[in-house]
Design a protein around this motif. Structure first.
Motif, short mmCIF file in Angstrom:
data_model
loop_
_atom_site.label_atom_id
_atom_site.label_comp_id
_atom_site.label_asym_id
_atom_site.label_seq_id
_atom_site.Cartn_x
_atom_site.Cartn_y
_atom_site.Cartn_z
N UNK A 166 0.85 -1.19 0.00
CA UNK A 166 0.00 0.00 0.00
C UNK A 166 0.89 1.24 0.00
N UNK A 167 0.33 2.34 -0.51
CA UNK A 167 1.07 3.59 -0.58
C UNK A 167 0.20 4.71 -0.01
N UNK A 168 0.71 5.40 1.00
CA UNK A 168 0.02 6.58 1.54
C UNK A 168 0.79 7.81 1.12
N UNK A 169 0.09 8.80 0.58
CA UNK A 169 0.70 10.02 0.04
C UNK A 169 0.19 11.21 0.83
N UNK A 170 1.11 12.09 1.21
CA UNK A 170 0.77 13.28 1.98
C UNK A 170 1.40 14.51 1.34
N UNK A 171 0.58 15.51 1.09
CA UNK A 171 1.07 16.79 0.55
C UNK A 171 0.82 17.90 1.55
N UNK A 172 1.81 18.80 1.69
CA UNK A 172 1.71 19.83 2.73
C UNK A 172 1.72 21.26 2.20
N UNK A 173 2.00 21.46 0.92
CA UNK A 173 2.21 22.81 0.41
C UNK A 173 1.19 23.18 -0.67
N UNK A 174 0.64 24.39 -0.55
CA UNK A 174 -0.28 24.88 -1.57
C UNK A 174 0.46 25.31 -2.84
N UNK A 175 1.72 25.75 -2.66
CA UNK A 175 2.52 26.22 -3.80
C UNK A 175 3.91 25.59 -3.75
N UNK A 176 4.46 25.36 -4.95
CA UNK A 176 5.84 24.93 -5.09
C UNK A 176 6.62 26.05 -5.79
#
Length: 248
Positions: free
Chosen positions: A142-152
């Motif tokens: 299984x793969x859990x993905x987490x994003x924290x930023x609105x902009x790069x």
């Protein structure tokens, strides 16, 4: 008096040749296609998962302002996409991501020759990011993905060549030109965190999204404003006449 006139007649064509110039358009609208490769960032000490192929691509519409012979500014809107392919013991897992991009750049042009320029450019901008979590579940992992930023946000140094087509497009005032070059995009924020769980082994992947690549763009002249640009001319040296008697 006659001698002065003769000297002036000989020098004047050379002066005119050395000051040769041409008119080019001030504003342009462009289309840019870019391709590149990104870089993995796996947790150390594990051998279950490896990076396979990390291609990236982008498409941008540009608005270009030629300030003078040396400087050009531009504003771009487009989309950038990632396809980060990772190879596991039994499967490939691809972290794919695409979102809008806004950029602005300034270039310094040098070695201006007929229908050709060399330049360096510094571009900065940002790409829309991802905030949230999701989980992909498969038979063996299984793969859990987490994003924290609105902009790069990013900075992107470039080096390239600009060339003009020999013929104008039908009905156009000025010649269309094209550019090609290389770039390195450095992201100030990482793309996110992907955690792969496989047979009680946990692998952490934190790609920054930096890109090394190449681009090609076509710039179409827009508007009626123009600039007069002086061309650099290569002056040929006069032939040296040797006296044969000198060598005797």
């Amino acid at each position: 008096m006659k001698t002065s006139i003769c000297i002036l007649a000989l020098i004047l064509p050379a002066l005119l040749f050395g000051q040769k110039s041409r008119n080019i358009n001030k504003y342009s609208i462009g289309l840019e296609v870019e391709i590149g490769h990104s870089f993995p960032n796996f947790s150390a000490g594990q051998t279950n998962w490896k990076a396979s192929f990390y291609p990236t691509g982008g498409l941008n519409v540009l608005f270009v302002n030629r300030i003078n012979k040396t400087w050009i500014s531009e504003l771009g809107f487009g989309i950038t996409a990632y396809a980060l392919s990772n190879r596991g013991p039994q499967d490939h897992y691809v972290l794919d991501f695409a979102s809008p991009t806004v950029s602005t750049g300034i270039s310094y042009n040098f070695r201006y020759q007929k229908n050709k320029e060399h330049f360096i450019r510094l571009t900065s901008g940002f790409q829309t990011g991802y905030q949230g979590n999701f989980v992909d579940v498969y038979e063996t992992y299984s793969v859990s993905v987490e994003g924290k930023h609105k902009l790069y946000p990013f900075i992107r140094p470039e080096i390239g060549i600009r060339k003009y087509f020999k013929q104008k497009m039908k009905g156009a005032r000025y010649k269309t030109c094209y550019e090609f070059g290389t770039f390195f995009r450095y992201n100030l924020n990482p793309l996110g965190i992907a955690t792969i769980r496989d047979d009680d082994v946990e692998v952490r992947l934190e790609p920054r999204g930096n890109i090394m690549g190449a681009y090609f763009k076509v710039l179409f002249p827009a508007g009626k404003k123009r600039l007069r640009i002086k061309q650099e001319q290569t002056k040929e040296l006069s032939p040296v006449i040797y006296n044969p008697r000198f060598f005797k």
